[in-house]
Design a protein around this motif. Structure first.
Motif, mmCIF file in Angstrom:
data_model
loop_
_atom_site.group_PDB
_atom_site.id
_atom_site.type_symbol
_atom_site.label_atom_id
_atom_site.label_comp_id
_atom_site.label_asym_id
_atom_site.label_seq_id
_atom_site.Cartn_x
_atom_site.Cartn_y
_atom_site.Cartn_z
ATOM 1 N N TYR A 299 0.882 -1.161 0.000
ATOM 2 C CA TYR A 299 0.000 0.000 0.000
ATOM 3 C C TYR A 299 0.926 1.218 0.000
ATOM 4 N N PRO A 300 0.442 2.369 -0.434
ATOM 5 C CA PRO A 300 1.335 3.525 -0.400
ATOM 6 C C PRO A 300 1.661 3.982 1.018
ATOM 7 N N ASP A 301 0.735 3.758 1.966
ATOM 8 C CA ASP A 301 0.988 4.073 3.371
ATOM 9 C C ASP A 301 -0.077 3.377 4.203
ATOM 10 N N MET A 302 0.061 3.434 5.507
ATOM 11 C CA MET A 302 -0.903 2.803 6.407
ATOM 12 C C MET A 302 -2.158 3.658 6.577
ATOM 13 N N LEU A 303 -1.991 4.967 6.648
ATOM 14 C CA LEU A 303 -3.103 5.840 6.999
ATOM 15 C C LEU A 303 -4.236 5.814 5.981
ATOM 16 N N SER A 304 -3.914 5.887 4.694
ATOM 17 C CA SER A 304 -4.984 5.891 3.699
ATOM 18 C C SER A 304 -5.620 4.514 3.577
ATOM 19 N N GLN A 305 -4.904 3.462 3.932
ATOM 20 C CA GLN A 305 -5.476 2.116 4.006
ATOM 21 C C GLN A 305 -6.462 2.020 5.168
ATOM 22 N N VAL A 306 -6.105 2.619 6.306
ATOM 23 C CA VAL A 306 -6.957 2.568 7.488
ATOM 24 C C VAL A 306 -8.304 3.227 7.226
ATOM 25 N N GLN A 307 -8.335 4.250 6.382
ATOM 26 C CA GLN A 307 -9.595 4.956 6.149
ATOM 27 C C GLN A 307 -10.694 4.001 5.692
ATOM 28 N N TYR A 308 -10.403 3.190 4.667
ATOM 29 C CA TYR A 308 -11.455 2.288 4.194
ATOM 30 C C TYR A 308 -11.481 0.970 4.965
ATOM 31 N N ALA A 309 -10.344 0.563 5.541
ATOM 32 C CA ALA A 309 -10.339 -0.674 6.324
ATOM 33 C C ALA A 309 -11.234 -0.548 7.556
ATOM 34 N N LEU A 310 -11.234 0.622 8.204
ATOM 35 C CA LEU A 310 -12.079 0.816 9.378
ATOM 36 C C LEU A 310 -13.538 1.058 9.004
ATOM 37 N N ASP A 311 -13.806 1.279 7.718
ATOM 38 C CA ASP A 311 -15.201 1.308 7.270
ATOM 39 C C ASP A 311 -15.829 -0.081 7.318
ATOM 40 N N CYS A 312 -15.003 -1.115 7.128
ATOM 41 C CA CYS A 312 -15.545 -2.462 6.939
ATOM 42 C C CYS A 312 -16.411 -2.918 8.102
ATOM 43 N N SER A 553 -1.509 -0.406 -5.664
ATOM 44 C CA SER A 553 -0.401 -0.118 -6.576
ATOM 45 C C SER A 553 -0.721 1.097 -7.437
ATOM 46 N N PHE A 554 -1.973 1.189 -7.844
ATOM 47 C CA PHE A 554 -2.381 2.292 -8.713
ATOM 48 C C PHE A 554 -2.732 3.534 -7.906
ATOM 49 N N MET A 555 -3.080 3.352 -6.636
ATOM 50 C CA MET A 555 -3.214 4.491 -5.737
ATOM 51 C C MET A 555 -1.869 5.213 -5.631
ATOM 52 N N ALA A 556 -0.797 4.432 -5.449
ATOM 53 C CA ALA A 556 0.539 5.021 -5.397
ATOM 54 C C ALA A 556 0.904 5.669 -6.722
ATOM 55 N N ARG A 557 0.552 5.025 -7.828
ATOM 56 C CA ARG A 557 0.889 5.587 -9.141
ATOM 57 C C ARG A 557 0.195 6.925 -9.373
ATOM 58 N N GLU A 558 -1.064 7.033 -8.969
ATOM 59 C CA GLU A 558 -1.766 8.305 -9.144
ATOM 60 C C GLU A 558 -1.093 9.416 -8.353
ATOM 61 N N ARG A 559 -0.627 9.105 -7.159
ATOM 62 C CA ARG A 559 0.062 10.126 -6.358
ATOM 63 C C ARG A 559 1.385 10.520 -7.011
ATOM 64 N N LEU A 560 2.079 9.529 -7.534
ATOM 65 C CA LEU A 560 3.316 9.825 -8.244
ATOM 66 C C LEU A 560 3.050 10.694 -9.467
ATOM 67 N N GLY A 644 -9.155 7.982 -6.990
ATOM 68 C CA GLY A 644 -8.387 6.767 -6.756
ATOM 69 C C GLY A 644 -7.107 6.965 -5.989
ATOM 70 N N HIS A 645 -6.562 8.197 -5.947
ATOM 71 C CA HIS A 645 -5.290 8.384 -5.251
ATOM 72 C C HIS A 645 -5.437 8.283 -3.742
ATOM 73 N N GLY A 646 -6.644 8.471 -3.194
ATOM 74 C CA GLY A 646 -6.881 8.234 -1.774
ATOM 75 C C GLY A 646 -6.347 9.281 -0.830
ATOM 76 N N LEU A 647 -5.888 10.421 -1.330
ATOM 77 C CA LEU A 647 -5.364 11.462 -0.447
ATOM 78 C C LEU A 647 -6.460 12.458 -0.080
ATOM 79 N N HIS A 648 -7.505 11.940 0.530
ATOM 80 C CA HIS A 648 -8.549 12.774 1.111
ATOM 81 C C HIS A 648 -8.800 12.255 2.516
ATOM 82 N N MET A 649 -7.870 12.562 3.396
ATOM 83 C CA MET A 649 -8.015 12.135 4.777
ATOM 84 C C MET A 649 -9.199 12.820 5.450
ATOM 85 N N GLN A 650 -9.433 14.045 5.048
ATOM 86 C CA GLN A 650 -10.551 14.822 5.587
ATOM 87 C C GLN A 650 -11.095 15.657 4.436
ATOM 88 N N CYS A 651 -12.186 15.208 3.858
ATOM 89 C CA CYS A 651 -12.678 15.852 2.643
ATOM 90 C C CYS A 651 -13.229 17.238 2.926
#
Length: 704
Positions: A299-312, A553-560, A644-651
């Motif tokens: 994953y590109p980082d833990m924090l953006s993974q946690v956002q949707y993982a804690l939704d589950c 993988s593509f989340m990281a690519r979009e950020r790049l 898709g880049h997932g960099l919206h920790m707080q929209c």
């Protein structure tokens, strides 16, 4: 007959749960050698970061390397923050002697002699450095070596074990027999260094272990080619996701290696899952440590993974307990519309019987699921471990007093970075205010407006940390097997409240903005700043509901791409029966030497036999060959309209009226639902056309 047997089994489970009174954790569940008490002082400094850590100079390391044999390495942090306590020693897991005694005040663990007599205490788990010797044969088997001739085809490996910043480090070099028992012989070294990272989910407070023989087996091919290998338990995310601490250890371990053997031609990182995250963030935050990275299952980082993982677990609670149409949500396909993650019709849900039992105990009719989803089979229970400050690991490794006085969460592990709230708890960075779950399914007609409204009204959020409770469990006799009574951590979810209009609405959670900003500044989020090659390598595991799905993988690519740096990443995806690991090493070596990606490192996908199915710049485009064979799915935040880049920790939030006028709901007329939408989202809904609200003040977007 099958239904009757299932009901009888369920009845037996219920009887055991209800009749067995034991709530407390049995003594057999405590880890050996527990931490008895915590010292009052913590030593070490935290690097002040006013801009971005990747542009912040690190202080000079005052330690004089190399670490002498028989002595311990540096143990007081220079820039990664004060020492963390409690700190659990892992010597018994390593199969070595207890750590050095460092106090007589009862802090840390008790150190006993062979007769079981108390000698003192160790709060910092320090071990003197020593040499270990192993042989490696052509079958990849590892054995201890005490001297003598080698068998045909055997290689001799020298391993150095010690501690740096209280974590174990390992340094491995292939050597000639005549270099035994020297420390610095290096005639077989090919002048390239591998930094081995490891994954897992951990919340800190642990020294962690290194599985030495497993590491040697995993890197056998490279060791026979002359690579040297280093690793540290601080670079194992099953122990911690504190990546500033991990960086400091990586810097010091590499400096120790250089002091013994000289500067390597290149240092190549490798590691999976959290070990992949570690490489993305280390490459971003400290580009002088690695020259290339092989990030596996990342994953590109833990924090953006946690956002949707804690939704589950919030979604699971809705499906099983608060939804009116529970039968509708027991379809794997219907859940996928909201979750975005992979789903399959022919697998069973993990803990399905236990969930049905808890439904019965709650007065609900059991609603077994048809098929299974990654959200439940891979992420079930993560919320308890990483998010609940009263829970953490089930098996305690500290005394009862220390267990009760410590907050056990992923957030607490990084409290020196994120800070504390007014109740003394580490700030949580999970946020779901304004998130319209299932928005894409509403737009295309798969969810009705009624279903969309109910889902978003009742899904709610996680309670603030100070309002949380431990998980509710009973331990069965004899085996002391835990039976959970609080499925999905539902006792820690905000409950729906009836509004004046009669609508039941559960409140959402808004995270602390300053804490989120510090996460950006301290490099705990990958923002796409990269200047070394990263080969993102993974098996395609979406069909087996493994948490290591392809989309990150593509989340990281979009950020790049946002930073203009996507030329530094290549994505390789393979059938699970083939692992092109050696090809990956060869590709990144050529990449580092050439300064640009060679053809051997191009984007590609592999079949089960190892054949390249397709390669080149277009294979991962929407109509590309690799994407058709290995589809890229999404997550709950993307299904809610996030990019898709997932960099919206707080929209950023927009009023409902503006969302309606902007066509947020496509062809679905939500005008008649305006009043209910306002009750569910009193502060507005996410406007994903705007940058992240948590983006640091003074930063350009994207970061220059």
């Amino acid at each position: 007959m099958r239904v009757l047997k299932w009901l009888l089994l369920l009845g037996l489970v219920l009887a055991l749960i209800l009749l067995w009174p034991q709530k407390d954790i049995p003594g057999s569940f405590y880890e050996p050698h527990p931490v008895l008490a915590v010292p009052p002082e913590r030593h070490g400094d935290l690097l002040p970061v006013d801009d971005f850590i990747g542009r912040t100079t690190r202080p000079v390391d005052p330690y004089s390397y190399p670490i002498p044999l028989g002595e311990v390495g540096p143990s007081i942090p220079i820039f990664s923050g004060p020492q963390q306590y409690p700190f659990y020693c892992a010597f018994h897991q390593m199969g070595i002697e207890p750590p050095l005694i460092d106090n007589d005040d009862g802090y840390g663990i008790a150190v006993l002699n062979e007769a079981g007599e108390l000698q003192g205490y160790s709060k910092d788990c320090l071990h003197p450095s020593r040499l270990l010797w192993f042989t490696l044969n052509t079958a990849g088997e590892v054995a201890s070596y005490q001297g003598g001739d080698l068998a045909a085809g055997e290689w001799l490996l020298r391993a150095e074990l010690g501690t740096i910043q209280r974590h174990f480090y390992l340094l491995v070099m292939p050597v000639q027999p005549d270099e035994f028992p020297q420390r610095t012989g290096k005639t077989l070294w090919n002048n390239k260094l591998i930094y081995q990272f490891h994954g897992g989910v951990g919340i800190g407070f642990r020294q962690g272990e290194l599985r030495i023989e497993r590491l040697l087996r995993n890197r056998a091919a490279q060791l026979r080619q002359g690579y040297a290998v280093v690793s540290s338990s601080a670079n194992r995310t099953s122990h911690t996701y504190h990546f500033l601490r991990a960086e400091e250890v990586a810097r010091q371990l590499k400096q120790h290696f250089i002091s013994l053997y000289g500067e390597p031609e290149m240092t190549i990182g490798i590691g999976g899952s959290g070990g992949g995250i570690a490489q993305y963030l280390l490459a971003q935050n400290a580009p002088d440590v690695l020259d290339a990275a092989i990030a596996q299952y990342s994953y590109p980082d833990m924090l953006s993974q946690v956002q949707y993982a804690l939704d589950c677990d919030l979604l699971h609670n809705y499906y099983y307990f608060t939804a009116d149409e529970k039968a509708f949500w027991q379809s794997w396909q219907h859940r996928q519309w909201v979750e975005g993650l992979s789903t399959v019709p022919d697998q069973q849900v993990r803990f399905g019987r236990e969930i049905s039992a808890i439904q019965l105990l709650s007065g609900k009719k059991p609603t077994p699921m048809e098929g299974a989803t990654q959200c439940i089979n891979a992420w079930f229970g993560l919320s308890s471990m990483v998010h609940n400050p009263y829970q953490g690991r089930l098996r305690p490794f500290v005394s009862e007093a220390v267990l009760q006085s410590t907050h056990w969460s992923y957030w607490e592990d990084l409290v020196d970075l994120y800070g504390r709230d007014e109740h003394g708890f580490a700030h949580s960075l999970w946020d779901n205010t304004g998130v319209q779950y299932g928005l894409l399914a509403l737009r295309d007609g798969r969810l009705s407006p009624e279903q969309f409204i109910e889902l978003n009204a009742r899904i709610g959020s996680w309670l603030p940390a100070h309002q949380m409770q431990p998980e509710q469990a009973r331990f069965l006799p004899v085996w002391h097997t835990p039976i959970w009574l609080s499925a999905f951590g539902r006792q820690n979810m905000a409950a729906p409240e009836r509004t004046d209009s009669g609508l039941e609405v559960a409140p959402r959670y808004r995270a602390n903005r300053e804490a989120m900003e510090r996460a950006y500044r301290y490099g705990q989020l990958f923002v796409g700043k990269l200047s070394i090659p990263v080969l993102d390598l993974r098996h395609y595991l979406d069909p087996v509901l493994d948490m290591h799905h392809l989309q990150p993988s593509f989340m990281a690519r979009e950020r790049l791409a946002m930073q203009g740096n996507d030329h530094w990443q290549r994505i390789w995806v393979s059938h699970p029966d083939h692992t092109p690991e050696q090809q990956a090493f060869d590709a990144v070596v050529a990449w580092v030497r050439a300064g640009q990606a060679p053809d051997s490192a191009s984007d590609r996908c592999f079949d089960a036999s190892g054949q390249v199915i397709a390669q080149g710049d277009t294979v991962w485009q929407d109509d590309g060959v690799c994407r058709q064979i290995y589809p890229v799915l999404s997550n709950s935040r993307e299904q809610a309209g996030a990019p898709g880049h997932g960099l919206h920790m707080q929209c950023a939030l927009q009023p409902i009226e503006r969302a309606l006028a902007a066509g947020e709901y496509a062809d679905v007329d939500m005008t008649s639902w305006l009043s209910k939408l306002k009750q569910i989202f009193p502060d507005g809904v996410c406007d994903y056309q705007q940058p992240d609200e948590a983006y640091p003040l003074g930063w350009t977007y994207p970061l220059d």
